[in-house]
Design an enzyme around this catalytic site. Structure first.
Site, PDB file in Angstrom:
ATOM      1  N   ILE A  86       0.921  -1.115   0.057  1.00  0.00           N
ATOM      2  CA  ILE A  86      -0.009  -0.171   0.039  1.00  0.00           C
ATOM      3  C   ILE A  86       0.954   1.171  -0.020  1.00  0.00           C
ATOM      4  O   ILE A  86       1.797   1.410   0.662  1.00  0.00           O
ATOM      5  CB  ILE A  86      -0.963  -0.060   1.122  1.00  0.00           C
ATOM      6  CG1 ILE A  86      -1.982  -1.214   1.152  1.00  0.00           C
ATOM      7  CG2 ILE A  86      -1.713   1.429   1.207  1.00  0.00           C
ATOM      8  CD1 ILE A  86      -2.778  -1.387   2.303  1.00  0.00           C
ATOM      9  N   GLU A  89       3.766   7.350   2.255  1.00  0.00           N
ATOM     10  CA  GLU A  89       4.401   8.807   1.909  1.00  0.00           C
ATOM     11  C   GLU A  89       5.818   8.872   1.424  1.00  0.00           C
ATOM     12  O   GLU A  89       6.216  10.027   1.208  1.00  0.00           O
ATOM     13  CB  GLU A  89       4.132   9.800   3.259  1.00  0.00           C
ATOM     14  CG  GLU A  89       2.834   9.882   3.553  1.00  0.00           C
ATOM     15  CD  GLU A  89       2.768  10.688   5.028  1.00  0.00           C
ATOM     16  OE1 GLU A  89       3.507  11.559   5.335  1.00  0.00           O
ATOM     17  OE2 GLU A  89       1.460  10.899   5.185  1.00  0.00           O
ATOM     18  N   HIS A  92       9.541   4.142  -0.675  1.00  0.00           N
ATOM     19  CA  HIS A  92       9.358   2.635  -0.498  1.00  0.00           C
ATOM     20  C   HIS A  92       8.337   1.810  -0.938  1.00  0.00           C
ATOM     21  O   HIS A  92       8.473   0.889  -1.486  1.00  0.00           O
ATOM     22  CB  HIS A  92       9.108   2.577   1.107  1.00  0.00           C
ATOM     23  CG  HIS A  92       9.766   1.121   1.515  1.00  0.00           C
ATOM     24  ND1 HIS A  92       8.521   0.184   2.186  1.00  0.00           N
ATOM     25  CD2 HIS A  92      10.763   0.477   1.648  1.00  0.00           C
ATOM     26  CE1 HIS A  92       9.111  -0.913   2.268  1.00  0.00           C
ATOM     27  NE2 HIS A  92      10.408  -0.916   2.186  1.00  0.00           N
ATOM     28  N   ARG A 131     -10.236  -5.417  -3.575  1.00  0.00           N
ATOM     29  CA  ARG A 131      -9.745  -6.072  -4.643  1.00  0.00           C
ATOM     30  C   ARG A 131      -9.384  -7.655  -4.282  1.00  0.00           C
ATOM     31  O   ARG A 131      -9.033  -8.404  -5.077  1.00  0.00           O
ATOM     32  CB  ARG A 131      -8.481  -5.472  -5.293  1.00  0.00           C
ATOM     33  CG  ARG A 131      -8.691  -4.286  -5.986  1.00  0.00           C
ATOM     34  CD  ARG A 131      -7.539  -3.356  -6.672  1.00  0.00           C
ATOM     35  NE  ARG A 131      -6.744  -4.281  -7.445  1.00  0.00           N
ATOM     36  CZ  ARG A 131      -5.696  -4.198  -7.663  1.00  0.00           C
ATOM     37  NH1 ARG A 131      -4.912  -3.435  -7.245  1.00  0.00           N
ATOM     38  NH2 ARG A 131      -4.927  -5.088  -8.788  1.00  0.00           N
TER      39      ARG A 131
END
Length: 154
Positions: A86, A89, A92, A131
């Site tokens: 996910i 900010e 990474h 999903r």
């Protein structure tokens, strides 16, 4: 002459196939949903539970190495990668998403084994949650279809 490839509406018969799943534990709420949907679909496709191996690793970056170890065993017709990355900010997200995907692709090509890549890459947790079921089911279908195709083409 080769047998015609089965289209999307064709029935897939996974009976007799051996499949291994590598699941990342990071974002376990999502990856457990992927796993459950995948296992349910494999069963619906006729893959016997005793022919399914399931292993977990810490995160998406560890998935390709575990897949490589499993592929080297020569015991499986197809592999499945499950995970969830996910966006945060930092950079990474891109690193993990790109490197895990590249590693999975390389294992499949280098070791000549079908791998269904179901590592979700989403902007947020709600997107991943929406999903997880369909992507888990899709991973099972892709693994079975590609294993059957490999058998037909060999």
């Amino acid at each position: 002459m080769l047998e015609a490839d089965k289209g999307p509406g064709a029935t897939l018969d996974g009976s007799g196939l051996r499949v291994a799943i590598v699941q990342a534990r990071f974002n376990a709420g999502v990856t457990n949903g992927l796993r459950d949907a995948c296992l349910g679909e494999l069963a619906a496709l006729g893959v016997q539970s005793e022919n399914i191996a399931h292993h977990t690793v810490p995160g998406a970056l560890e998935v390709p190495l575990a897949l490589r170890w499993l592929a080297h065993r020569g015991e499986y017709d197809a592999l499945i990668a499950l995970g969830c990355v996910i966006r945060g900010e930092t950079y990474h997200f891109e690193l993990v998403a790109n490197e895990s995907s590249a590693g999975i692709t390389r294992v499949g090509l280098d070791l000549d084994i079908p791998i269904a890549n179901a590592i979700l890459t989403t902007e947020n947790l709600p997107q991943a949650t929406v999903r997880q079921i369909e992507k888990g089911r899709d991973a099972a279908r892709v693994a079975v279809e590609m294993a059957l195709l490999k058998h037909r083409l060999k």
